[in-house]
Design a protein around this motif. Structure first.
Motif, PDB file in Angstrom:
ATOM      1  N   PHE A   6      68.826  47.787  46.582  1.00  0.00           N
ATOM      2  CA  PHE A   6      69.654  47.157  45.558  1.00  0.00           C
ATOM      3  C   PHE A   6      70.183  48.199  44.565  1.00  0.00           C
ATOM      4  N   GLN A   7      69.337  49.159  44.220  1.00  0.00           N
ATOM      5  CA  GLN A   7      69.723  50.134  43.211  1.00  0.00           C
ATOM      6  C   GLN A   7      70.964  50.908  43.621  1.00  0.00           C
ATOM      7  N   GLU A   8      71.022  51.323  44.879  1.00  0.00           N
ATOM      8  CA  GLU A   8      72.191  52.053  45.356  1.00  0.00           C
ATOM      9  C   GLU A   8      73.440  51.179  45.321  1.00  0.00           C
ATOM     10  N   ALA A   9      73.271  49.890  45.663  1.00  0.00           N
ATOM     11  CA  ALA A   9      74.415  48.969  45.620  1.00  0.00           C
ATOM     12  C   ALA A   9      74.890  48.763  44.181  1.00  0.00           C
ATOM     13  N   TYR A  10      73.965  48.643  43.242  1.00  0.00           N
ATOM     14  CA  TYR A  10      74.340  48.481  41.842  1.00  0.00           C
ATOM     15  C   TYR A  10      75.025  49.738  41.306  1.00  0.00           C
ATOM     16  N   ARG A  11      74.505  50.892  41.732  1.00  0.00           N
ATOM     17  CA  ARG A  11      75.034  52.159  41.219  1.00  0.00           C
ATOM     18  C   ARG A  11      76.487  52.363  41.620  1.00  0.00           C
ATOM     19  N   THR A  12      76.869  51.894  42.793  1.00  0.00           N
ATOM     20  CA  THR A  12      78.233  52.107  43.293  1.00  0.00           C
ATOM     21  C   THR A  12      79.134  50.891  43.073  1.00  0.00           C
ATOM     22  N   SER A  13      78.604  49.845  42.426  1.00  0.00           N
ATOM     23  CA  SER A  13      79.390  48.626  42.233  1.00  0.00           C
ATOM     24  C   SER A  13      80.469  48.843  41.173  1.00  0.00           C
ATOM     25  N   SER A  14      81.671  48.351  41.461  1.00  0.00           N
ATOM     26  CA  SER A  14      82.783  48.458  40.512  1.00  0.00           C
ATOM     27  C   SER A  14      82.849  47.255  39.581  1.00  0.00           C
ATOM     28  N   THR A  15      82.079  46.202  39.888  1.00  0.00           N
ATOM     29  CA  THR A  15      82.105  44.990  39.071  1.00  0.00           C
ATOM     30  C   THR A  15      80.946  44.938  38.074  1.00  0.00           C
ATOM     31  N   LEU A  16      80.027  45.901  38.173  1.00  0.00           N
ATOM     32  CA  LEU A  16      78.874  45.931  37.282  1.00  0.00           C
ATOM     33  C   LEU A  16      79.109  46.979  36.204  1.00  0.00           C
ATOM     34  N   HIS A  17      79.046  46.574  34.961  1.00  0.00           N
ATOM     35  CA  HIS A  17      79.337  47.464  33.845  1.00  0.00           C
ATOM     36  C   HIS A  17      78.071  47.734  33.029  1.00  0.00           C
ATOM     37  N   GLY A  18      78.128  48.796  32.254  1.00  0.00           N
ATOM     38  CA  GLY A  18      76.980  49.179  31.450  1.00  0.00           C
ATOM     39  C   GLY A  18      76.422  50.513  31.897  1.00  0.00           C
ATOM     40  N   SER A  19      75.297  50.899  31.323  1.00  0.00           N
ATOM     41  CA  SER A  19      74.677  52.192  31.615  1.00  0.00           C
ATOM     42  C   SER A  19      74.068  52.194  33.009  1.00  0.00           C
ATOM     43  N   LYS A  20      74.706  52.905  33.929  1.00  0.00           N
ATOM     44  CA  LYS A  20      74.192  52.961  35.296  1.00  0.00           C
ATOM     45  C   LYS A  20      72.871  53.727  35.366  1.00  0.00           C
ATOM     46  N   SER A  21      72.593  54.574  34.382  1.00  0.00           N
ATOM     47  CA  SER A  21      71.326  55.316  34.380  1.00  0.00           C
ATOM     48  C   SER A  21      70.135  54.401  34.104  1.00  0.00           C
TER      49      SER A  21
END
Length: 400
Positions: A6-21
């Motif tokens: 899931f983490q990799e999918a969230y990291r590369t998602s263009s629809t998820l905003h906020g601090s990726k770290s």
């Protein structure tokens, strides 16, 4: 068990905003919050006044967890996922896990408890072995939102089915318990030794689960499916070791401290020699680490049954009562503290400079501080054995 996918999918998602770290906090929070909630629920539900509510609490928890995953499918900010997937789903998971663990403790209180705990704990490794490929396939086919909705349905269906077939021991319904919860085990240092070692070990245990897939992608530059394979290889050996460490405790009478030492020392050696040396250049080293660390670290929780036996003997020697189900819940709480500390530490360690060693070692990559932290926490997680050896010549002491 599969959050790295899931983490990799969230990291590369263009629809998820906020601090990726901060994405890594979601996975470690799930473990931490669940394990911190378990001791509260175990203490309440182990009391005769609330024991009849166990199945109802478990049913509510299943629904809460499924609802949290479904709501997370609509998240647009990282903090939404931290609250829903990282916190709320974990609370629901604890509400399911605590009551069923108390039922397990009652069924096997008279024997084979270590084996029973080992089988129960191996189930999470079964899930962690098969689900990386399931989650990867769902993410590729349905995307993040569709995957979270399917997962919500899986949580709801399997939770309700499991509760439908979970038996309640007839004698437990009529057994009288003391009205006052026995806290006398807190007077003995044995509990503190094991709880502290557990918290230290757990602070590093969650990091490979969270970052192994990202490490394979960012350092070795392998495909995402191979990252999923790494997580599966990490979890598969725990199926055997969870049961195996339980058998060592019940059938072969291996002491709790020696059982713990085998798990902790084996884990530390795998981190130091396999992940830390050439895993950034040789994929076979990372594979060997996943299997080796997954085996030794995956069986650590199964050593808890031996710890509880030690505390039972201590209580019997002092003519004191002890509720083992509640103690097991408190040990889960110590693990939760470790997960929370490790989750925060992992995020911060990735921000610091790589260790000042030659680039020919994996310690010289940006994941070097995480690797070192994982190895040190595994080593000190077995400190109970050292304490036992050093205290043989001293008199046991009690608090208070």
């Amino acid at each position: 068990m599969t959050f790295g996918i899931f983490q990799e999918a969230y990291r590369t998602s263009s629809t998820l905003h906020g601090s990726k770290s901060s994405i890594g906090v979601i996975g470690t929070s799930m473990n931490g919050v669940m394990y911190l909630t378990i001791p509260i629920l175990s203490t309440l539900l182990d009391n005769s006044r609330w024991a009849t509510w166990r199945r109802i609490v478990a049913l509510i928890g299943t629904c809460v967890s499924a609802a949290a995953f479904f709501a997370a499918s609509y998240a647009t900010q990282v903090w939404h996922l931290i609250v829903l997937q990282g916190v709320l789903s974990a609370v629901g998971g604890a509400m399911l896990y605590a009551p069923t663990t108390l039922l397990l403790d009652e069924w096997f209180r008279d024997g084979n408890r270590g084996f029973a705990y080992g089988v129960q704990l191996s189930c999470k490794n079964v899930v962690g072995t098969g689900c990386p490929f399931l989650v990867y396939g769902l993410l590729q086919t349905l995307g993040i939102r569709g995957t979270l909705r399917v997962w919500a349905a899986i949580v709801l269906a399997t939770g309700l089915l499991g509760l439908a077939i979970t038996p309640i021991k007839p004698s437990a319904q009529h057994r009288r318990r003391p009205t006052k919860i026995p806290w006398t085990f807190l007077k003995h240092r044995t509990f503190y030794v094991y709880a502290l070692g557990n918290a230290i070990f757990s602070s590093g245990y969650g990091l490979p689960q969270t970052y192994l897939s990202a490490y394979a992608d960012n350092v070795l530059h392998v495909s995402s499916i191979l990252g999923a394979l790494m997580i599966a290889l990490f979890n598969a050996p725990g199926i055997i070791s969870s049961v195996g460490f339980g058998v060592l405790s019940d059938k072969l009478a291996v002491s709790a401290t020696n059982n713990t030492l085998i798990s902790a020392l084996g884990s530390a050696l795998c981190v130091t020699l396999l992940w830390g040396l050439k895993s950034h250049q040789i994929p076979a080293c990372l594979i060997a680490f996943s299997i080796g660390y997954g085996f030794f670290a995956g069986g650590y929780s199964a050593t808890w049954a031996g710890w509880i036996k030690d505390m039972e003997r201590e209580a019997a020697g002092s003519n004191e009562a002890i509720h083992t189900g509640m103690v097991y819940g408190l040990l889960n709480g110590a693990r939760g503290v470790g997960y929370v500390v490790g989750g925060v530490a992992g995020v911060e360690l990735l921000k610091v400079r790589p260790l000042g060693v030659a680039e020919r070692w994996a310690y010289g990559t940006r994941y070097g501080p995480v690797i070192l932290f994982t190895g040190v926490s595994a080593l000190f997680g077995g400190w109970a054995t050292g304490w036992k050896l050093c205290s043989k010549a001293t008199r046991p002491w009690r608090v208070g």
